[in-house]
Design an enzyme around this catalytic site. Structure first.
Site, PDB file in Angstrom:
ATOM      1  N   GLU A   1      -2.799   8.780   8.611  1.00  0.00           N
ATOM      2  CA  GLU A   1      -1.508   8.604   8.649  1.00  0.00           C
ATOM      3  C   GLU A   1      -1.010   9.258   9.853  1.00  0.00           C
ATOM      4  OE1 GLU A   1       1.052   6.996   6.432  1.00  0.00           O
ATOM      5  OE2 GLU A   1      -0.449   5.913   5.301  1.00  0.00           O
TER       6      GLU A   1
ATOM      7  N   ASP B   1       0.830  -1.185   0.034  1.00  0.00           N
ATOM      8  CA  ASP B   1      -0.050   0.071   0.132  1.00  0.00           C
ATOM      9  C   ASP B   1       0.811   1.303   0.082  1.00  0.00           C
ATOM     10  OD1 ASP B   1      -2.531   1.458   0.371  1.00  0.00           O
ATOM     11  OD2 ASP B   1      -1.954   2.067   2.636  1.00  0.00           O
ATOM     12  N   SER B   2       0.262   2.346   0.025  1.00  0.00           N
ATOM     13  CA  SER B   2       1.018   3.577  -0.185  1.00  0.00           C
ATOM     14  C   SER B   2       1.681   3.960   1.421  1.00  0.00           C
ATOM     15  CB  SER B   2       0.239   4.816  -0.498  1.00  0.00           C
ATOM     16  OG  SER B   2      -0.999   4.748   0.307  1.00  0.00           O
TER      17      SER B   2
ATOM     18  N   HIS C   1      -7.157   2.942   3.647  1.00  0.00           N
ATOM     19  CA  HIS C   1      -6.915   3.907   5.136  1.00  0.00           C
ATOM     20  C   HIS C   1      -8.394   3.935   5.746  1.00  0.00           C
ATOM     21  CE1 HIS C   1      -3.357   4.772   3.225  1.00  0.00           C
ATOM     22  NE2 HIS C   1      -2.817   5.356   4.213  1.00  0.00           N
TER      23      HIS C   1
ATOM     24  N   CYS D   1      -4.353  -1.665  -1.844  1.00  0.00           N
ATOM     25  CA  CYS D   1      -4.477  -0.098  -2.134  1.00  0.00           C
ATOM     26  C   CYS D   1      -5.544   0.100  -3.233  1.00  0.00           C
ATOM     27  CB  CYS D   1      -3.036   0.459  -2.449  1.00  0.00           C
ATOM     28  SG  CYS D   1      -3.132   2.052  -3.153  1.00  0.00           S
TER      29      CYS D   1
ATOM     30  N   THR E   1      -6.093   2.541  -4.832  1.00  0.00           N
ATOM     31  CA  THR E   1      -5.691   3.424  -5.982  1.00  0.00           C
ATOM     32  C   THR E   1      -4.790   2.850  -6.909  1.00  0.00           C
ATOM     33  OG1 THR E   1      -5.787   5.371  -4.163  1.00  0.00           O
ATOM     34  CG2 THR E   1      -4.476   5.718  -6.258  1.00  0.00           C
TER      35      THR E   1
ATOM     36  N   CYS F   1     -10.911   2.979   0.144  1.00  0.00           N
ATOM     37  CA  CYS F   1      -9.548   3.111   0.241  1.00  0.00           C
ATOM     38  C   CYS F   1      -9.202   2.558   1.484  1.00  0.00           C
ATOM     39  CB  CYS F   1      -9.311   4.665   0.598  1.00  0.00           C
ATOM     40  SG  CYS F   1      -7.816   5.262   0.943  1.00  0.00           S
TER      41      CYS F   1
HETATM   42  N1  DGL Z   1      -4.648   3.509   0.977  1.00  0.00           N
HETATM   43  C1  DGL Z   1      -4.818   3.781  -0.439  1.00  0.00           C
HETATM   44  C2  DGL Z   1      -5.959   3.410  -1.309  1.00  0.00           C
HETATM   45  O1  DGL Z   1      -6.533   2.278  -0.863  1.00  0.00           O
HETATM   46  C3  DGL Z   1      -3.989   4.986  -1.011  1.00  0.00           C
HETATM   47  C4  DGL Z   1      -4.205   6.195  -0.144  1.00  0.00           C
HETATM   48  C5  DGL Z   1      -3.446   7.048  -0.644  1.00  0.00           C
HETATM   49  O2  DGL Z   1      -2.169   6.923  -0.855  1.00  0.00           O
HETATM   50  O3  DGL Z   1      -3.724   8.414  -1.482  1.00  0.00           O
HETATM   51  O4  DGL Z   1      -6.362   4.031  -1.959  1.00  0.00           O
END
Ligand code: DGL
Length: 273
Positions: A155, A13-14, A189, A76, A78, A187
């Site tokens: 974060e 993931d990011s 997060h 992730c 994205t 997402c």
């Molecule tokens: N957690 C990620 C997602 O599911 C990316 C969030 C990000 O880095 O903008 O999209």
């Protein structure tokens, strides 16, 4: 084949968001070993171009392959929305994203055929959720909404901060007032704000976290390739955590998400891959 069975699953993931998927994998596939990479130096992905997200994803997959992973989960949305199609057949190992499992869960959850999706700017602009949901059931109406500030709030560990409540209100008011009866946390997060989002949206709307479906899809994928780890290592499965920056901050955060203590997180210079 035996060594493949014991090989770890690569997950990335990011940043910390993918831990919500690892947490579910730990529940559903407790015997599997995991190597996690969080791209903490380059988060957020949600404001970046497709070209960049593909490049980042390719670098991370090359890194995970040095760990002899047997399959990869792009934890992730994205990267799943913008890079999965490109990278899926590039690396000679099975690669799974979170968007298709999440879309399927929402299609199963909705009764009135109106589904909401919240995600990053890049995910929402890609329109991938709408395309996949409509591919599963063309009668479903999909309303998508980008909530870019949720990622830095997570974060930074701001879940309990007043500002988080205000931002939830700001982003989700239109969703709450729409007729949707299911909403995808598109997402990884966002499940870390789930209790706040659930309280705001009320009981009428089913909140869909794609993590469970993703873990179940992974289970099926491993079975179909005869790659499940039947070595019986649970509860001592081996997890390794890597990041591209700020390892100690990541480790402290991860310890609040995972059901076990993470004693070490290593920094990787991901631009080298
Ligand atoms: N957690 C990620 C997602 O599911 C990316 C969030 C990000 O880095 O903008 O999209």
């Amino acid at each position: 084949m035996e060594s493949k069975k014991k090989a770890p699953i690569g997950v990335f993931d990011s940043g910390v968001g993918g831990l919500t998927v690892v947490r579910e994998m730990a529940r559903q596939l407790p015997e599997e070993n995991i190597v996690y990479f969080g791209d903490t130096a380059r988060v957020p992905y949600g404001s970046k171009s497709q070209h960049t997200i593909i490049r980042f994803s390719e670098q991370i997959i090359r890194f995970l392959k040095t760990k002899q992973v047997k399959a990869i989960v792009i934890a992730c949305n994205t990267a799943s929305a913008l890079a999965l199609e490109t990278v899926r057949d590039e690396f000679g190992i099975p690669i799974l994203g979170v968007v298709i499992p999440g879309a399927r869960a929402a299609v199963e959850a909705t009764q009135n055929l109106k589904v909401g999706v919240v995600g990053t700017d890049a995910t929402v602009q890609s329109g991938v959720y709408t395309k996949i949901i409509k591919g599963m059931n063309p009668d479903i109406e999909v309303i998508e909404k980008a909530c870019p500030l949720f990622v830095p709030l997570v974060e930074e560990g701001f879940k309990e901060h007043n500002v988080t409540q205000e931002i939830i209100d700001y982003y989700l008011e239109s969703m709450k007032n729409s007729e949707i009866d299911a909403m995808i946390l598109g997402c990884t997060h966002y499940p870390l704000l789930r209790s706040k989002i659930r309280a705001y949206m009320g009981e009428r709307i089913q909140i869909v976290n794609p993590a469970y479906e993703t873990a179940m899809d992974l289970k099926k994928l491993l079975a179909s390739h005869n790659m499940e780890n039947d070595g019986g290592t649970y509860p001592f499965s081996h997890y390794e955590f890597y990041v591209s920056d700020a390892a100690e901050k990541f480790r402290r955060f991860a310890n609040t998400v995972m059901p076990f203590d993470i004693s070490q997180t290593n920094v990787v210079n991901i631009e080298e891959y």
